[in-house]
Enzyme design. Structure first.
Site, PDB file in Angstrom:
ATOM      1  N   LYS A  43       0.911  -1.743   0.011  1.00 16.91           N
ATOM      2  CA  LYS A  43      -0.067   0.050   0.395  1.00 16.91           C
ATOM      3  C   LYS A  43       1.054   1.349   0.127  1.00 16.91           C
ATOM      4  CE  LYS A  43      -3.311  -2.451   2.419  1.00 16.91           C
ATOM      5  NZ  LYS A  43      -3.875  -2.753   3.266  1.00 16.91           N
TER       6      LYS A  43
ATOM      7  N   GLN B  74      -6.089  -1.842   9.176  1.00 13.95           N
ATOM      8  CA  GLN B  74      -5.023  -3.086   8.940  1.00 13.95           C
ATOM      9  C   GLN B  74      -6.084  -4.538   9.979  1.00 13.95           C
ATOM     10  OE1 GLN B  74      -4.093  -3.510   5.571  1.00 13.95           O
ATOM     11  NE2 GLN B  74      -4.352  -6.259   6.011  1.00 13.95           N
TER      12      GLN B  74
ATOM     13  N   ASP C 228     -11.764   1.678   2.765  1.00 15.60           N
ATOM     14  CA  ASP C 228     -12.499   0.270   2.829  1.00 15.60           C
ATOM     15  C   ASP C 228     -13.871   0.253   2.814  1.00 15.60           C
ATOM     16  OD1 ASP C 228      -9.669  -1.378   2.811  1.00 15.60           O
ATOM     17  OD2 ASP C 228     -10.165  -1.269   4.795  1.00 15.60           O
TER      18      ASP C 228
HETATM   19  N1  GUN Z   1      -7.333  -7.834   5.630  1.00 12.39           N
HETATM   20  C1  GUN Z   1      -7.447  -8.471   4.582  1.00 12.39           C
HETATM   21  N2  GUN Z   1      -8.377  -7.838   3.331  1.00 12.39           N
HETATM   22  C2  GUN Z   1      -8.361  -6.033   4.310  1.00 12.39           C
HETATM   23  C3  GUN Z   1      -9.038  -4.859   3.221  1.00 12.39           C
HETATM   24  O1  GUN Z   1      -9.701  -4.833   2.227  1.00 12.39           O
HETATM   25  N3  GUN Z   1      -8.781  -3.923   3.915  1.00 12.39           N
HETATM   26  C4  GUN Z   1      -8.551  -4.372   5.730  1.00 12.39           C
HETATM   27  N4  GUN Z   1      -8.967  -3.232   6.088  1.00 12.39           N
HETATM   28  N5  GUN Z   1      -8.492  -4.813   5.773  1.00 12.39           N
HETATM   29  C5  GUN Z   1      -7.855  -6.163   5.333  1.00 12.39           C
END
Ligand code: GUN
Length: 285
Positions: free
Chosen positions: A54, A98, A121
């Site tokens: 990211k 996350q 998200d």
């Molecule tokens: N963990 C696995 N996939 C995701 C996602 O798309 N967003 C977040 N915040 N955590 C994750």
């Protein structure tokens, strides 16, 4: 005939170029640099990799990136204080916590704390509710990427049978809602579904988000189906999808590979959601 490949790498590169151009425009017109903050609690190795990707994606797109690393024993109030700080920070347009969080933390409460307009998200109840009711909210990144790939086939989705395997809040449920919005007839299957193959064999569009390597076999797929593999499973040090790719290639008309499929699109859609959040803020003035 072998299925055509929906190449997430090629699609992502094109989209990220367009995102980069819009970032430049936003800087020029409004002096705004889109900013994404990621909160990582603990040191789950898979999460570490996502977070690094990211950061890299943000920097390549010309965006501001901030990663907040918190220890595994972080308390709820400390996590929420950090979210509040980022909610107030005008340089931050997107906040991502996350997942999964360590067991002792309340995930729903943390997600609810993020301002809905910074929830890149799309997990906040307001954004989930908008997706459900037809409003214009933020769409979760993985399903958004998967839908984009389906649309690249050029197939008219109206009236098509779509089957999603997996009912998670992150992928399965929002994916089903997006396909419904595209006028598909949607079936949402899960671990307790009986006679799963009878459902999947009817699917013109089959989305697998199961978390088990090679789970979808060729006999489960309708000839000519579009098969979207959301799975990322590590087997003997290799990444494998939920679909038995080699066998299903002989049955499907379109298929996404793993790696190089939906996974590549997730971070691209996160950048897209962050850019759109920054554009909305800038235009509001
Ligand atoms: N963990 C696995 N996939 C995701 C996602 O798309 N967003 C977040 N915040 N955590 C994750």
């Amino acid at each position: 005939m072998a299925a055509q490949i929906l190449d997430g790498k090629v699609m992502s590169e094109k989209l990220r170029r367009e995102i980069g151009e819009r970032v430049l425009c936003l800087k020029r017109e409004y002096g705004v640099v889109p900013g994404l903050a990621v909160i990582l609690v603990g040191n789950d190795p898979a999460s570490e990799i996502y977070v690094r990707n990211k950061e890299k994606g943000c920097l390549e797109a010309g965006m501001h990136s901030e990663t907040v690393r918190m220890p595994a024993e972080t308390q709820q109030e400390d996590l929420e204080r950090e979210i509040d700080r980022l909610n107030r920070d005008p340089r931050i347009h997107g906040i991502l916590v996350q997942l999964p969080l360590p067991e002792h933390l309340d995930e729903a409460a943390a997600l609810a704390r993020i301002l809905p307009e910074k929830d890149v998200d799309g997990f906040h109840l307001l954004n989930a509710g908008k997706l459900m009711t037809g409003g214009e909210g933020v769409i979760p990144c993985t399903p958004r990427g998967a839908l984009y790939m389906i649309q690249q086939t050029g197939v008219d989705l109206t009236g098509k049978e779509a089957v999603v395997i997996g009912r998670s809040n992150i992928v399965g449920k929002p994916m089903a809602m997006l396909l419904l919005r595209e006028n598909c007839t949607v079936t949402l299957c899960h671990s307790r579904t009986k006679q799963l193959a009878e459902h999947t064999r009817r699917a013109d569009i089959l989305v697998a988000a199961v978390g088990r390597a090679g789970f979808v076999t060729a006999d489960m797929v309708k000839p000519g189906a579009i098969v979207i593999d959301v799975g990322i499973n590590r087997v003997d040090g290799k990444v494998r999808g939920d679909v038995d790719f080699d066998a299903v290639c002989g049955v499907a008309s379109w298929i996404t590979p793993v790696p190089g499929g939906v996974g590549k699109m997730t971070i691209t859609m996160l950048l897209q959601n962050t850019l759109e959040a920054a554009e909305r803020t800038a235009r509001r003035g």
